[in-house]
Design a protein around this motif. Sequence first.
Motif, short mmCIF file in Angstrom:
data_model
loop_
_atom_site.label_atom_id
_atom_site.label_comp_id
_atom_site.label_asym_id
_atom_site.label_seq_id
_atom_site.Cartn_x
_atom_site.Cartn_y
_atom_site.Cartn_z
N LEU A 123 0.55 -0.97 -0.10
CA LEU A 123 0.24 -0.20 -0.33
C LEU A 123 0.91 1.36 -0.37
O LEU A 123 0.72 1.60 -0.41
N TRP A 124 2.12 1.16 0.86
CA TRP A 124 2.48 2.62 0.67
C TRP A 124 3.56 2.55 -0.06
O TRP A 124 3.61 3.82 -0.54
N ARG A 125 3.64 1.79 -1.23
CA ARG A 125 4.44 2.34 -2.72
C ARG A 125 3.24 2.49 -3.46
O ARG A 125 3.80 2.79 -4.48
N SER A 126 2.22 1.88 -3.46
CA SER A 126 1.07 2.51 -4.56
C SER A 126 0.31 3.94 -4.35
O SER A 126 0.35 4.81 -5.35
N ARG A 127 0.92 4.14 -2.35
CA ARG A 127 0.46 5.63 -2.57
C ARG A 127 1.75 6.31 -3.03
O ARG A 127 1.33 7.74 -3.27
N GLU A 128 3.32 6.16 -2.34
CA GLU A 128 3.66 6.84 -2.84
C GLU A 128 4.02 7.26 -4.96
O GLU A 128 4.52 8.47 -5.30
N LYS A 129 3.66 6.61 -4.93
CA LYS A 129 3.84 6.42 -6.91
C LYS A 129 2.30 7.68 -7.16
O LYS A 129 2.56 8.33 -8.38
N ASP A 177 1.44 15.02 -7.20
CA ASP A 177 2.11 16.03 -6.72
C ASP A 177 1.15 17.16 -5.52
O ASP A 177 1.24 17.33 -5.62
N LEU A 178 0.96 15.65 -5.06
CA LEU A 178 0.43 15.29 -3.36
C LEU A 178 1.49 15.66 -2.51
O LEU A 178 2.06 14.43 -2.15
N ALA A 179 1.53 15.87 -0.88
CA ALA A 179 1.85 14.94 -0.07
C ALA A 179 1.61 13.65 0.07
O ALA A 179 0.04 13.45 0.22
N PRO A 180 2.18 12.56 0.44
CA PRO A 180 1.62 11.33 0.45
C PRO A 180 1.00 11.40 1.47
O PRO A 180 -0.54 10.66 1.62
N GLU A 181 0.35 12.17 2.56
CA GLU A 181 -0.48 12.21 3.34
C GLU A 181 -1.44 12.92 3.08
O GLU A 181 -2.86 12.69 3.46
N LYS A 182 -1.70 13.33 2.13
CA LYS A 182 -2.98 13.96 1.30
C LYS A 182 -3.76 12.91 0.55
O LYS A 182 -4.77 13.12 0.23
N VAL A 183 -2.98 12.16 -0.08
CA VAL A 183 -3.25 10.81 -0.60
C VAL A 183 -4.07 9.89 -0.05
O VAL A 183 -5.11 9.72 -0.27
N LEU A 184 -3.43 9.96 0.94
CA LEU A 184 -4.23 8.22 2.03
C LEU A 184 -3.30 8.66 3.55
O LEU A 184 -1.82 7.88 3.20
N PRO A 185 -3.96 9.53 4.58
CA PRO A 185 -3.32 9.05 5.67
C PRO A 185 -2.21 8.09 6.25
O PRO A 185 -2.92 7.06 5.71
N SER A 186 -0.92 7.96 6.76
CA SER A 186 -0.05 6.63 7.07
C SER A 186 -1.53 5.43 7.62
O SER A 186 -1.21 4.62 8.35
N LYS A 187 -1.92 6.50 9.30
CA LYS A 187 -2.64 5.91 10.16
C LYS A 187 -3.58 5.35 8.85
O LYS A 187 -4.05 3.63 9.46
#
Length: 411
Positions: A232-238, A244-254
């Motif tokens: 999931l982390w790798r998909s969010r990073e992509k 061009d969004l901060a990863p936490e704005k795509v989906l929070p780590s929590k």
Amino acid sequence: MSDSVDIQPLDVPSGGIPELTNLDIDDAVSALGAGRGPFAIDTERAMGIRYSGRAYVVQIRREGAGTFLIDPIGIEDRLGPLAELLATDVWILHAADQDLPCLRELGFNPPEIFDTEVAGILLGFERISLQAEVAEVLGYGLAKEHSMADWSERPLAPELRAYAALDVELLIELRERLTAMLRAAGRLEWLHEECEEIRLREPKTPSPQPWRKSARRNGMTDRRALGILESLWRSREKLAKERDLAPEKVLPSKVLAELASRKPRSHADVARSPLLQSRMRRKDAHTWWNAISSAWAVPKEELPQRVFHESAEPFPATRNWERANPDAAARWKVVRSTVLARADDLGIRQEILLKPAYQRALAWDGWDDPEEIPILLAALGARPWQVDNVGQVLVAAARRAEKPRSQPPRP
């Protein structure tokens, strides 16, 4: 802060609110080149909003030239002359380690720096933000309500341009006052050594498994869940990079960790999850399910191992030393108490006098003779001023802690 200082609010730059310099960069370089002395420099990024840590505004002020707000976006190939100019004199920054990476991305490299934050630390200031130091030393109050603004926005509002300009408005004067204070305290060379270390410091190596921190925070130990979280982390990073969004704005780590912990078995499980309540989150359900399903396909023996703590140090936490290495534990008590006492005498924080990592390494590895301690500190990376201030004190403390040699029995 001294009660005797009368704080005067400063809301507008002395030369008015500058416009953003972009296509007219050559005019700004000419004006700055006609100025004199060091460059006061700051940057504004969009951390927590955009994916990268790039600079969206670079503020530069120089005596005789005034303040310029450089918008580097789209003119990166025209910044060479500015880079050459900036290499000709000292840079004054506050918290230089925060700004240097994005400035170097633009090809800007300082020949020497003066970090006003480090100066405040070495002088023992209780508060070391730019706002606090400007108030303490110069008596001006700077507002900080725009520190988390979206600096990638264009056009940039006048109040944001004023805020950015004020961040460099007083840096030159602040440096002059701090220099006099450091010289009077006999600590100016300390500042030079600390600033040079910051200037030459290598960038931090990114963690190869950044998702581990989220796993630890959420108490995840199931290996399949860990594999899902990694995927999931790798998909969010992509996604974050593409948008061009901060990863936490795509989906929070929590949320990522909670979703991984549930180990969904189908696309429907993901799409209907209460964790994806918003329309934006549901829109990416297919992406999250693809990541999860790929993690389900990983053989059990290839899943991530349970790792409860990542440590860059080749020894355990100090709380475990008494059991793992009693001699090191005894040395740790000597080193720690001595550094704390010496830092208190100097009126600075102990981690500034000697990095805790150096303290731990010295205590764990030990010494054959206490006289070796200053040499060992230098080998670890301590600056000369630190060795001068704590080396011999540690030698004396180590000597006192040595067990008395047994005397031969009298005949």
